[in-house]
Design a protein around this motif. Structure first.
Motif, mmCIF file in Angstrom:
data_model
loop_
_atom_site.group_PDB
_atom_site.id
_atom_site.type_symbol
_atom_site.label_atom_id
_atom_site.label_comp_id
_atom_site.label_asym_id
_atom_site.label_seq_id
_atom_site.Cartn_x
_atom_site.Cartn_y
_atom_site.Cartn_z
ATOM 1 N N ALA A 164 0.836 -1.205 0.000
ATOM 2 C CA ALA A 164 0.000 0.000 0.000
ATOM 3 C C ALA A 164 0.868 1.252 0.000
ATOM 4 O O ALA A 164 0.546 2.249 -0.673
ATOM 5 C CB ALA A 164 -0.924 -0.003 1.220
ATOM 6 N N ASP A 165 1.991 1.211 0.730
ATOM 7 C CA ASP A 165 2.931 2.337 0.709
ATOM 8 C C ASP A 165 3.511 2.531 -0.687
ATOM 9 O O ASP A 165 3.696 3.666 -1.145
ATOM 10 C CB ASP A 165 4.077 2.096 1.707
ATOM 11 N N ALA A 166 3.809 1.426 -1.375
ATOM 12 C CA ALA A 166 4.346 1.527 -2.732
ATOM 13 C C ALA A 166 3.353 2.227 -3.648
ATOM 14 O O ALA A 166 3.736 3.080 -4.475
ATOM 15 C CB ALA A 166 4.673 0.135 -3.264
ATOM 16 N N ARG A 167 2.086 1.894 -3.495
ATOM 17 C CA ARG A 167 1.056 2.554 -4.315
ATOM 18 C C ARG A 167 0.916 4.024 -3.920
ATOM 19 O O ARG A 167 0.834 4.909 -4.779
ATOM 20 C CB ARG A 167 -0.277 1.830 -4.145
ATOM 21 N N ARG A 168 0.876 4.271 -2.612
ATOM 22 C CA ARG A 168 0.647 5.641 -2.119
ATOM 23 C C ARG A 168 1.764 6.577 -2.559
ATOM 24 O O ARG A 168 1.523 7.717 -2.966
ATOM 25 C CB ARG A 168 0.534 5.613 -0.592
ATOM 26 N N TYR A 169 3.004 6.109 -2.492
ATOM 27 C CA TYR A 169 4.143 6.956 -2.842
ATOM 28 C C TYR A 169 4.552 6.823 -4.312
ATOM 29 O O TYR A 169 5.511 7.458 -4.752
ATOM 30 C CB TYR A 169 5.341 6.621 -1.948
ATOM 31 N N ARG A 170 3.841 5.938 -5.047
ATOM 32 C CA ARG A 170 4.169 5.701 -6.456
ATOM 33 C C ARG A 170 5.650 5.348 -6.623
ATOM 34 O O ARG A 170 6.351 5.866 -7.488
ATOM 35 C CB ARG A 170 3.802 6.919 -7.308
ATOM 36 N N ALA A 171 6.087 4.448 -5.762
ATOM 37 C CA ALA A 171 7.493 4.055 -5.754
ATOM 38 C C ALA A 171 7.822 3.180 -6.959
ATOM 39 O O ALA A 171 7.004 2.369 -7.400
ATOM 40 C CB ALA A 171 7.812 3.296 -4.468
ATOM 41 N N TRP A 172 9.036 3.335 -7.458
ATOM 42 C CA TRP A 172 9.507 2.485 -8.552
ATOM 43 C C TRP A 172 9.810 1.099 -8.008
ATOM 44 O O TRP A 172 10.490 0.936 -6.993
ATOM 45 C CB TRP A 172 10.768 3.064 -9.180
ATOM 46 N N LEU A 173 9.301 0.083 -8.687
ATOM 47 C CA LEU A 173 9.614 -1.304 -8.382
ATOM 48 C C LEU A 173 9.935 -2.022 -9.682
ATOM 49 O O LEU A 173 9.438 -1.626 -10.748
ATOM 50 C CB LEU A 173 8.439 -2.000 -7.689
ATOM 51 N N PRO A 174 10.724 -3.092 -9.629
ATOM 52 C CA PRO A 174 11.065 -3.794 -10.874
ATOM 53 C C PRO A 174 9.893 -4.563 -11.473
ATOM 54 O O PRO A 174 9.966 -4.989 -12.633
ATOM 55 C CB PRO A 174 12.194 -4.747 -10.439
ATOM 56 N N ARG A 175 8.834 -4.753 -10.684
ATOM 57 C CA ARG A 175 7.628 -5.401 -11.185
ATOM 58 C C ARG A 175 6.405 -4.652 -10.662
ATOM 59 O O ARG A 175 6.471 -4.013 -9.610
ATOM 60 C CB ARG A 175 7.574 -6.872 -10.736
ATOM 61 N N PRO A 176 5.276 -4.722 -11.365
ATOM 62 C CA PRO A 176 4.070 -4.033 -10.898
ATOM 63 C C PRO A 176 3.647 -4.513 -9.506
ATOM 64 O O PRO A 176 3.809 -5.692 -9.170
ATOM 65 C CB PRO A 176 3.026 -4.399 -11.954
ATOM 66 N N VAL A 177 3.091 -3.607 -8.728
ATOM 67 C CA VAL A 177 2.701 -3.931 -7.358
ATOM 68 C C VAL A 177 1.723 -5.105 -7.320
ATOM 69 O O VAL A 177 1.854 -6.011 -6.482
ATOM 70 C CB VAL A 177 2.093 -2.695 -6.668
ATOM 71 N N ASP A 178 0.745 -5.112 -8.206
ATOM 72 C CA ASP A 178 -0.242 -6.192 -8.193
ATOM 73 C C ASP A 178 0.401 -7.543 -8.495
ATOM 74 O O ASP A 178 -0.007 -8.577 -7.952
ATOM 75 C CB ASP A 178 -1.359 -5.907 -9.196
ATOM 76 N N GLU A 179 1.400 -7.553 -9.367
ATOM 77 C CA GLU A 179 2.103 -8.806 -9.665
ATOM 78 C C GLU A 179 2.886 -9.279 -8.453
ATOM 79 O O GLU A 179 2.915 -10.481 -8.146
ATOM 80 C CB GLU A 179 3.046 -8.600 -10.860
ATOM 81 N N VAL A 180 3.534 -8.341 -7.754
ATOM 82 C CA VAL A 180 4.255 -8.694 -6.528
ATOM 83 C C VAL A 180 3.288 -9.320 -5.525
ATOM 84 O O VAL A 180 3.580 -10.347 -4.897
ATOM 85 C CB VAL A 180 4.936 -7.458 -5.916
ATOM 86 N N ALA A 181 2.128 -8.710 -5.363
ATOM 87 C CA ALA A 181 1.133 -9.210 -4.413
ATOM 88 C C ALA A 181 0.694 -10.628 -4.761
ATOM 89 O O ALA A 181 0.594 -11.496 -3.890
ATOM 90 C CB ALA A 181 -0.062 -8.267 -4.374
ATOM 91 N N ARG A 182 0.432 -10.870 -6.043
ATOM 92 C CA ARG A 182 -0.015 -12.208 -6.465
ATOM 93 C C ARG A 182 1.080 -13.244 -6.226
ATOM 94 O O ARG A 182 0.802 -14.365 -5.782
ATOM 95 C CB ARG A 182 -0.403 -12.197 -7.946
ATOM 96 N N THR A 183 2.303 -12.887 -6.530
ATOM 97 C CA THR A 183 3.415 -13.825 -6.371
ATOM 98 C C THR A 183 3.610 -14.182 -4.907
ATOM 99 O O THR A 183 3.795 -15.357 -4.553
ATOM 100 C CB THR A 183 4.707 -13.219 -6.940
ATOM 101 N N ALA A 184 3.582 -13.194 -4.036
ATOM 102 C CA ALA A 184 3.763 -13.448 -2.607
ATOM 103 C C ALA A 184 2.634 -14.317 -2.059
ATOM 104 O O ALA A 184 2.867 -15.248 -1.267
ATOM 105 C CB ALA A 184 3.834 -12.125 -1.852
ATOM 106 N N LYS A 185 1.414 -14.038 -2.486
ATOM 107 C CA LYS A 185 0.244 -14.755 -1.960
ATOM 108 C C LYS A 185 0.352 -16.256 -2.200
ATOM 109 O O LYS A 185 -0.117 -17.063 -1.382
ATOM 110 C CB LYS A 185 -1.023 -14.206 -2.608
ATOM 111 N N ALA A 186 1.008 -16.645 -3.286
ATOM 112 C CA ALA A 186 1.129 -18.064 -3.616
ATOM 113 C C ALA A 186 1.919 -18.838 -2.567
ATOM 114 O O ALA A 186 1.797 -20.069 -2.486
ATOM 115 C CB ALA A 186 1.783 -18.220 -4.989
ATOM 116 N N ALA A 187 2.723 -18.135 -1.758
ATOM 117 C CA ALA A 187 3.554 -18.810 -0.754
ATOM 118 C C ALA A 187 3.018 -18.656 0.665
ATOM 119 O O ALA A 187 3.642 -19.121 1.617
ATOM 120 C CB ALA A 187 4.991 -18.272 -0.822
ATOM 121 N N TYR A 188 1.870 -18.022 0.832
ATOM 122 C CA TYR A 188 1.384 -17.719 2.175
ATOM 123 C C TYR A 188 1.054 -18.969 2.994
ATOM 124 O O TYR A 188 1.086 -18.939 4.227
ATOM 125 C CB TYR A 188 0.162 -16.799 2.111
ATOM 126 N N ASP A 189 0.731 -20.090 2.333
ATOM 127 C CA ASP A 189 0.420 -21.301 3.093
ATOM 128 C C ASP A 189 1.588 -21.734 3.972
ATOM 129 O O ASP A 189 1.372 -22.326 5.040
ATOM 130 C CB ASP A 189 0.048 -22.447 2.142
#
Length: 318
Positions: A164-189
């Motif tokens: 949420a901070d990345a979105r709020r501050y429009r921070a540069w990331l090497p991948r889109p925020v939504d993609e990062v979120a999806r990738t992380a979620k796959a390992a939450y188990d």
């Protein structure tokens, strides 16, 4: 904002010490968030005063009310005889503590054999830290949500907050925020394997490890515990091997296991480590905006830290 002398006199008064006990106040370098000052008293004692930034300062969500957590870290360290500052007083949002002896590890000019000895000692100290358990999972400040009964709830809230901070501050990331979120979620188990909230420093890079020479070298103190949380002890291995892999540090792992630290690098454990690496590297990239870091520092983070974030995400998705 009060000047250095006024800040020092106020905190000494809150600690039950006389304002006349103060000899000097000196600003210390190295802090990127709090103001850090050394107070020297008439009896020769050295104390460290931390003052948070003004309320209007842009910060990341997890950075709200860091100093009470730092005080909690030092109190926990004291219960297992780990060298760290002792809390003198926490008052008016400021933290006064004792100073630890030594020089930051990365400035200590150590021989290779000394490095190996210290890594083994450090492993033992971290194992002792991880014996300290907390009331529940998460940041004590509840900055990213209240302490949770399970690690998955706490950590996913922490991760969502930095996204949420990345979105709020429009921070540069090497991948889109939504993609990062999806990738992380796959390992939450894999987070469900963690059932006991343990003391995690989460910022144990070499700058926060003091080394002293008293004949042989030894660790004088683990400092800057402001980013602590109650969680998975594996998370500490990220900053302990910053931009690297703790599995490549046999001396540390030997020391950790000698003192009873338990670690097995299963597939699930490696997934959790990748999650924690991605969390730390996200913080390092997103904070460049509210910190208003200079071009050189921003370039370094994009060229060095961003590939590490990408590698962690690839591991999670792979």
């Amino acid at each position: 904002m009060a000047d250095a002398g006024e800040r020092a006199r106020r905190i000494l008064s809150a600690a039950g010490l006389g304002e006349g006990d103060l000899v000097t106040v000196r600003s210390l370098d190295g802090g990127t968030y709090n103001t850090v000052e050394e107070l020297v008293l008439t009896d020769g004692r050295r104390l460290i005063l931390k003052t948070p930034p003004p309320p209007e300062t842009p910060i990341l969500r997890y950075e709200h009310e860091l100093l009470p957590g730092e005080a909690e870290f030092y109190r926990g360290a004291a219960t297992v005889d780990v060298p760290a500052p002792h809390v003198v007083v926490l008052a008016d949002g400021r933290l006064l503590m004792t100073a630890c002896p030594g020089t930051p590890w990365h400035l200590a000019s150590l021989e290779e054999a000394e490095q190996r000895t210290l890594r083994r000692e450090l492993g033992g100290l971290v194992a002792r830290l991880h014996r300290v358990t907390g009331p529940a999972f998460g940041y004590p400040s509840a900055a990213t949500g209240p302490l949770a009964p399970d690690w998955r709830t706490a950590f996913t809230a922490m991760y969502d907050a930095v996204l949420a901070d990345a979105r709020r501050y429009r921070a540069w990331l090497p991948r889109p925020v939504d993609e990062v979120a999806r990738t992380a979620k796959a390992a939450y188990d894999t987070l469900d394997e963690v059932t006991v909230p343990r003391l995690v420093h989460f910022d144990l890079w070499e700058g926060n490890i003091l080394v002293e020479r008293d004949g042989a070298v030894r660790i004088g103190g683990l400092i800057d515990g402001e980013r602590m949380f109650w969680g998975d002890p594996l998370a500490d291995f990220v900053s302990l091997a910053l931009l690297g892999n703790i599995e490549d540090d046999p001396e540390f792992l030997t020391g950790y296991q000698e003192i009873g630290g338990q670690v097995e690098f299963t597939s699930a454990a490696r997934q959790r480590l990748a999650l924690y690496r991605s969390y730390l590297y996200l913080i390092m990239l997103v904070e460049t905006v509210p910190r208003a870091l200079g071009d050189e520092d921003v370039t370094w983070r994009r060229e060095v830290v961003a590939p590490q974030l990408t590698a962690a995400l690839d591991e999670l998705g792979g």
